[in-house]
Every structure is written in structure tokens, then in C-alpha cells.
Design a protein around this motif. Structure first.
Motif, PDB file in Angstrom:
ATOM      1  N   ALA A   4       0.832  -1.206   0.000  1.00 58.40           N
ATOM      2  CA  ALA A   4       0.000   0.000   0.000  1.00 58.40           C
ATOM      3  C   ALA A   4       0.868   1.257   0.000  1.00 58.40           C
ATOM      4  N   LEU A   5       1.935   1.238   0.780  1.00 62.07           N
ATOM      5  CA  LEU A   5       2.834   2.385   0.825  1.00 62.07           C
ATOM      6  C   LEU A   5       3.504   2.600  -0.527  1.00 62.07           C
ATOM      7  N   ARG A   6       3.890   1.529  -1.184  1.00 59.03           N
ATOM      8  CA  ARG A   6       4.518   1.640  -2.505  1.00 59.03           C
ATOM      9  C   ARG A   6       3.533   2.230  -3.509  1.00 59.03           C
ATOM     10  N   THR A  15       6.315   1.530  -9.898  1.00 58.23           N
ATOM     11  CA  THR A  15       7.748   1.313  -9.703  1.00 58.23           C
ATOM     12  C   THR A  15       8.521   2.627  -9.663  1.00 58.23           C
ATOM     13  N   THR A  16       8.073   3.633 -10.395  1.00 60.50           N
ATOM     14  CA  THR A  16       8.751   4.919 -10.451  1.00 60.50           C
ATOM     15  C   THR A  16       8.297   5.796  -9.288  1.00 60.50           C
ATOM     16  N   HIS A  17       9.225   6.191  -8.425  1.00 61.27           N
ATOM     17  CA  HIS A  17       8.872   7.033  -7.280  1.00 61.27           C
ATOM     18  C   HIS A  17       8.530   8.435  -7.749  1.00 61.27           C
ATOM     19  N   TRP A  22       6.049  11.982  -2.487  1.00 60.41           N
ATOM     20  CA  TRP A  22       6.981  11.899  -1.356  1.00 60.41           C
ATOM     21  C   TRP A  22       6.955  13.200  -0.558  1.00 60.41           C
ATOM     22  N   LEU A  23       6.921  14.343  -1.260  1.00 65.81           N
ATOM     23  CA  LEU A  23       6.877  15.623  -0.569  1.00 65.81           C
ATOM     24  C   LEU A  23       5.579  15.804   0.207  1.00 65.81           C
ATOM     25  N   ALA A  24       4.478  15.294  -0.332  1.00 63.64           N
ATOM     26  CA  ALA A  24       3.199  15.382   0.378  1.00 63.64           C
ATOM     27  C   ALA A  24       3.244  14.581   1.668  1.00 63.64           C
ATOM     28  N   VAL A  25       3.776  13.373   1.614  1.00 60.94           N
ATOM     29  CA  VAL A  25       3.870  12.542   2.811  1.00 60.94           C
ATOM     30  C   VAL A  25       4.818  13.177   3.827  1.00 60.94           C
ATOM     31  N   ALA A  26       5.945  13.675   3.359  1.00 62.29           N
ATOM     32  CA  ALA A  26       6.901  14.316   4.268  1.00 62.29           C
ATOM     33  C   ALA A  26       6.306  15.569   4.894  1.00 62.29           C
TER      34      ALA A  26
END
Length: 74
Positions: A4-6, A15-17, A22-26
Motif C-alpha cells: 500500500a505504501l509503494r 515502480t517509479t517514485h 513523497w513531498l506530500a507525505v513528508a
């Protein structure tokens, strides 16, 4: 849980980050951490409404960024 996190942090191909995700989660984690710090350790009142408006605005911006770049995803 890792699956789920992926899916949350990657693009359409899973597959592509995605930097915007990532900025939203951070940003969410930092905001939550700072609010806990301000309330528990510093003793200041915490306004859930202001926090919600700020996070909502941020998520709207992130959603717009994801939508704008969806055509360029692998």
C-alpha cells in the motif's frame, strides 16, 4: 502494508517514485510532528481548524501537481 505504501508513493506503473507524492507525505508528517511538539512540549494551544485548512490547501496543490504531470508519467 509495504504494498500500500509503494502504491501511494509511486506513479501509475507502481515502480517509479513520484517526488510530489513523497513531498506530500513528508509535509504531512512534519506538520503533524510540529503540532504535537507545539502542544505537548511547549504547551501552546493547537488549532485543528488552521491545521486542517493548511493541510487541505497543501493536498489540493499536490493533487494539482500530480494531475498536471500525469501525461509525462512512465
Amino acid at each position: 502494508m509495504p504494498e500500500a505504501l509503494r502504491q501511494i508513493l509511486t506513479g501509475k506503473d507502481n515502480t517509479t517514485h513520484d517526488l510530489a507524492r513523497w513531498l506530500a507525505v513528508a509535509s504531512f508528517a512534519v506538520g503533524l510532528g510540529l503540532s504535537i511538539y507545539d502542544t505537548v512540549w511547549r504547551g501552546h494551544p493547537f488549532s485543528l481548524q488552521e491545521f486542517g485548512i493548511g493541510i487541505g490547501s497543501m493536498m489540493a496543490g499536490v493533487g494539482a501537481a500530480i494531475k498536471l504531470k500525469e501525461a509525462s508519467e512512465p
